[in-house]
Write a protein that holds these residues in place. Structure first.
Motif, PDB file in Angstrom:
ATOM      1  N   ALA A  52      44.821  51.864  71.910  1.00 49.70           N
ATOM      2  CA  ALA A  52      46.141  51.588  72.664  1.00 49.70           C
ATOM      3  C   ALA A  52      46.080  52.692  73.889  1.00 49.70           C
ATOM      4  O   ALA A  52      45.417  52.171  74.828  1.00 49.70           O
ATOM      5  CB  ALA A  52      47.323  52.193  71.808  1.00 49.70           C
ATOM      6  N   GLY A  53      46.809  53.635  73.964  1.00 52.94           N
ATOM      7  CA  GLY A  53      47.044  54.310  75.209  1.00 52.94           C
ATOM      8  C   GLY A  53      45.408  54.961  75.529  1.00 52.94           C
ATOM      9  O   GLY A  53      44.671  55.222  74.788  1.00 52.94           O
ATOM     10  N   VAL A  54      45.322  55.233  76.919  1.00 49.03           N
ATOM     11  CA  VAL A  54      44.149  55.680  77.217  1.00 49.03           C
ATOM     12  C   VAL A  54      44.501  56.670  78.475  1.00 49.03           C
ATOM     13  O   VAL A  54      45.500  56.435  79.253  1.00 49.03           O
ATOM     14  CB  VAL A  54      43.172  54.570  77.962  1.00 49.03           C
ATOM     15  N   CYS A  55      43.628  57.566  78.753  1.00 48.45           N
ATOM     16  CA  CYS A  55      43.821  58.448  80.054  1.00 48.45           C
ATOM     17  C   CYS A  55      42.421  59.241  80.096  1.00 48.45           C
ATOM     18  O   CYS A  55      41.508  59.260  79.328  1.00 48.45           O
ATOM     19  CB  CYS A  55      44.894  59.396  79.930  1.00 48.45           C
ATOM     20  N   ILE A  56      42.567  59.763  81.331  1.00 46.82           N
ATOM     21  CA  ILE A  56      41.162  60.360  81.622  1.00 46.82           C
ATOM     22  C   ILE A  56      41.615  61.996  82.177  1.00 46.82           C
ATOM     23  O   ILE A  56      42.541  62.004  82.765  1.00 46.82           O
ATOM     24  CB  ILE A  56      40.486  59.905  82.747  1.00 46.82           C
ATOM     25  N   ASP A  57      40.779  62.892  81.504  1.00 47.03           N
ATOM     26  CA  ASP A  57      41.236  64.202  81.801  1.00 47.03           C
ATOM     27  C   ASP A  57      40.454  64.903  82.996  1.00 47.03           C
ATOM     28  O   ASP A  57      39.650  64.220  83.543  1.00 47.03           O
ATOM     29  CB  ASP A  57      40.922  65.308  80.551  1.00 47.03           C
ATOM     30  N   ARG A  58      40.736  65.979  83.396  1.00 46.61           N
ATOM     31  CA  ARG A  58      40.099  66.464  84.632  1.00 46.61           C
ATOM     32  C   ARG A  58      38.881  66.749  84.401  1.00 46.61           C
ATOM     33  O   ARG A  58      38.081  66.830  85.545  1.00 46.61           O
ATOM     34  CB  ARG A  58      40.833  67.947  84.807  1.00 46.61           C
ATOM     35  N   ASP A  59      38.021  66.724  83.220  1.00 40.75           N
ATOM     36  CA  ASP A  59      36.504  66.518  83.185  1.00 40.75           C
ATOM     37  C   ASP A  59      35.864  65.473  83.460  1.00 40.75           C
ATOM     38  O   ASP A  59      34.760  65.078  83.186  1.00 40.75           O
ATOM     39  CB  ASP A  59      36.216  67.521  81.850  1.00 40.75           C
ATOM     40  N   GLY A  60      36.834  64.342  83.302  1.00 40.84           N
ATOM     41  CA  GLY A  60      36.072  62.779  83.287  1.00 40.84           C
ATOM     42  C   GLY A  60      36.106  62.218  82.160  1.00 40.84           C
ATOM     43  O   GLY A  60      35.521  61.464  82.105  1.00 40.84           O
ATOM     44  N   SER A  61      36.659  62.991  80.853  1.00 40.75           N
ATOM     45  CA  SER A  61      36.554  62.188  79.695  1.00 40.75           C
ATOM     46  C   SER A  61      37.784  61.366  79.573  1.00 40.75           C
ATOM     47  O   SER A  61      38.711  61.677  80.050  1.00 40.75           O
ATOM     48  CB  SER A  61      36.644  63.584  78.590  1.00 40.75           C
ATOM     49  N   VAL A  62      37.296  60.234  78.742  1.00 38.85           N
ATOM     50  CA  VAL A  62      38.169  59.413  78.327  1.00 38.85           C
ATOM     51  C   VAL A  62      38.837  59.689  77.018  1.00 38.85           C
ATOM     52  O   VAL A  62      38.218  59.882  76.005  1.00 38.85           O
ATOM     53  CB  VAL A  62      37.761  57.988  78.355  1.00 38.85           C
ATOM     54  N   LEU A  63      40.311  59.458  76.918  1.00 39.88           N
ATOM     55  CA  LEU A  63      40.985  60.000  75.537  1.00 39.88           C
ATOM     56  C   LEU A  63      41.619  58.588  75.266  1.00 39.88           C
ATOM     57  O   LEU A  63      42.273  57.911  76.261  1.00 39.88           O
ATOM     58  CB  LEU A  63      42.056  60.761  75.829  1.00 39.88           C
ATOM     59  N   VAL A  64      41.342  58.261  74.044  1.00 42.68           N
ATOM     60  CA  VAL A  64      41.997  56.959  73.667  1.00 42.68           C
ATOM     61  C   VAL A  64      42.572  56.922  72.061  1.00 42.68           C
ATOM     62  O   VAL A  64      42.297  57.787  71.158  1.00 42.68           O
ATOM     63  CB  VAL A  64      40.622  56.030  73.309  1.00 42.68           C
ATOM     64  N   ALA A  65      44.112  56.424  72.132  1.00 43.42           N
ATOM     65  CA  ALA A  65      44.665  56.510  71.077  1.00 43.42           C
ATOM     66  C   ALA A  65      44.438  55.279  70.152  1.00 43.42           C
ATOM     67  O   ALA A  65      44.447  54.169  70.725  1.00 43.42           O
ATOM     68  CB  ALA A  65      46.092  56.585  71.252  1.00 43.42           C
ATOM     69  N   ASP A  66      44.241  55.362  69.044  1.00 46.76           N
ATOM     70  CA  ASP A  66      43.776  54.535  67.893  1.00 46.76           C
ATOM     71  C   ASP A  66      45.070  54.069  67.143  1.00 46.76           C
ATOM     72  O   ASP A  66      45.199  54.820  66.275  1.00 46.76           O
ATOM     73  CB  ASP A  66      42.554  54.360  67.213  1.00 46.76           C
ATOM     74  N   GLU A  67      45.953  52.917  67.304  1.00 48.30           N
ATOM     75  CA  GLU A  67      47.231  52.551  66.278  1.00 48.30           C
ATOM     76  C   GLU A  67      46.682  52.374  64.898  1.00 48.30           C
ATOM     77  O   GLU A  67      47.417  53.140  64.214  1.00 48.30           O
ATOM     78  CB  GLU A  67      47.672  51.496  66.868  1.00 48.30           C
ATOM     79  N   LYS A  91      51.769  56.010  64.423  1.00 52.11           N
ATOM     80  CA  LYS A  91      51.575  55.059  65.252  1.00 52.11           C
ATOM     81  C   LYS A  91      51.200  55.386  66.829  1.00 52.11           C
ATOM     82  O   LYS A  91      52.022  55.049  67.707  1.00 52.11           O
ATOM     83  CB  LYS A  91      52.475  53.643  65.324  1.00 52.11           C
ATOM     84  N   PRO A  92      50.146  56.057  66.907  1.00 50.09           N
ATOM     85  CA  PRO A  92      49.919  56.556  68.371  1.00 50.09           C
ATOM     86  C   PRO A  92      49.699  55.330  69.401  1.00 50.09           C
ATOM     87  O   PRO A  92      48.998  54.474  69.182  1.00 50.09           O
ATOM     88  CB  PRO A  92      48.574  57.277  68.055  1.00 50.09           C
ATOM     89  N   ALA A  93      50.540  55.595  70.564  1.00 46.10           N
ATOM     90  CA  ALA A  93      50.824  54.267  71.351  1.00 46.10           C
ATOM     91  C   ALA A  93      50.031  55.106  72.644  1.00 46.10           C
ATOM     92  O   ALA A  93      48.890  54.784  72.957  1.00 46.10           O
ATOM     93  CB  ALA A  93      52.099  53.999  71.383  1.00 46.10           C
ATOM     94  N   GLY A  94      50.958  55.461  73.509  1.00 46.06           N
ATOM     95  CA  GLY A  94      50.493  56.075  74.893  1.00 46.06           C
ATOM     96  C   GLY A  94      49.905  57.551  74.888  1.00 46.06           C
ATOM     97  O   GLY A  94      50.372  58.279  73.861  1.00 46.06           O
ATOM     98  N   VAL A  95      49.037  57.837  75.573  1.00 42.50           N
ATOM     99  CA  VAL A  95      48.450  59.053  75.786  1.00 42.50           C
ATOM    100  C   VAL A  95      48.560  59.653  77.103  1.00 42.50           C
ATOM    101  O   VAL A  95      48.334  58.680  78.084  1.00 42.50           O
ATOM    102  CB  VAL A  95      47.105  59.329  75.174  1.00 42.50           C
ATOM    103  N   ALA A  96      48.611  60.815  77.384  1.00 43.31           N
ATOM    104  CA  ALA A  96      48.454  61.576  78.697  1.00 43.31           C
ATOM    105  C   ALA A  96      48.041  62.858  78.529  1.00 43.31           C
ATOM    106  O   ALA A  96      48.089  63.614  77.400  1.00 43.31           O
ATOM    107  CB  ALA A  96      49.755  61.559  79.442  1.00 43.31           C
ATOM    108  N   CYS A  97      47.311  63.478  79.713  1.00 40.40           N
ATOM    109  CA  CYS A  97      46.748  64.812  79.358  1.00 40.40           C
ATOM    110  C   CYS A  97      47.072  65.519  80.670  1.00 40.40           C
ATOM    111  O   CYS A  97      47.067  64.972  81.593  1.00 40.40           O
ATOM    112  CB  CYS A  97      45.431  64.772  79.013  1.00 40.40           C
ATOM    113  N   SER A  98      47.254  66.975  80.629  1.00 35.74           N
ATOM    114  CA  SER A  98      47.715  67.681  81.698  1.00 35.74           C
ATOM    115  C   SER A  98      46.492  68.647  82.266  1.00 35.74           C
ATOM    116  O   SER A  98      45.523  68.634  81.410  1.00 35.74           O
ATOM    117  CB  SER A  98      48.861  68.817  81.474  1.00 35.74           C
ATOM    118  N   SER A  99      46.695  69.140  83.327  1.00 39.79           N
ATOM    119  CA  SER A  99      45.370  69.763  83.707  1.00 39.79           C
ATOM    120  C   SER A  99      45.281  71.203  82.937  1.00 39.79           C
ATOM    121  O   SER A  99      44.169  71.943  83.218  1.00 39.79           O
ATOM    122  CB  SER A  99      45.535  70.154  85.275  1.00 39.79           C
TER     123      SER A  99
END
Length: 123
Positions: A52-67, A91-99
C-alpha cells in the motif's frame, strides 16, 4: 507511465523520480525520465502481500506498508530489507517518514495514525 498493474500509492524520490505500489504485489521505482529503475520484488526477492503506502526516507531507502501482511518494511539502496513494524498494525495503508527518523503509519483498521521511531542516531 503506462503498463502498471493496479497502481495504488505513489511517492516522489529525491532524485526526481518516484516509487509506486501496485495491487498485483509489487513496488516499482522510476527515474526522473519515467523509466523503470527496478522492481523491489525482483531486486530483493521479497514477496509482498498487498503493498500500500510508500515513501522514501532521507537516506534514499524505500518504506512500504503491506496491508495483507500487516507490516512495514524498509528497503535500503544496498543490503537486505528490514522489517520495521511487524506487530500492532491491523490495516497499514499510508506511510510517511520525517527527517527526524519518525515513521507515520495510517492504520485504516484502527482509524488512527501510529508513530514509530526507526532511527537511533540524530539527523
Amino acid at each position: 507511465v503506462p503498463n502498471l498493474q493496479g497502481p495504488r500509492y505513489v511517492s516522489p524520490a529525491p532524485n526526481g523520480g518516484f516509487v509506486v505500489s501496485e495491487e498485483c504485489g509489487d513496488v516499482k521505482i522510476f527515474t526522473s525520465s519515467r523509466k523503470l529503475l527496478c522492481s523491489l520484488s525482483s531486486k530483493y526477492g521479497h514477496r509482498f502481500g498487498n503493498p500500500a503506502g510508500v515513501c522514501i526516507d532521507r537516506d534514499g531507502s524505500v518504506l512500504v506498508a503491506d496491508e495483507q501482511r500487516r507490516t512495514v518494511h524498509l528497503f535500503p539502496e544496498h543490503g537486505a530489507p528490514v522489517c520495521l513494524v511487524s506487530a500492532g498494525l491491523r490495516k497499514p495503508a499510508g506511510v510517511a517518514c520525517s527527517s527526524f527518523g519518525h515513521l507515520f503509519v495510517a492504520d485504516a483498521g484502527e482509524n488512527c495514525v501510529k508513530v514509530f521511531k526507526y532511527r537511533v542516531r540524530p539527523p
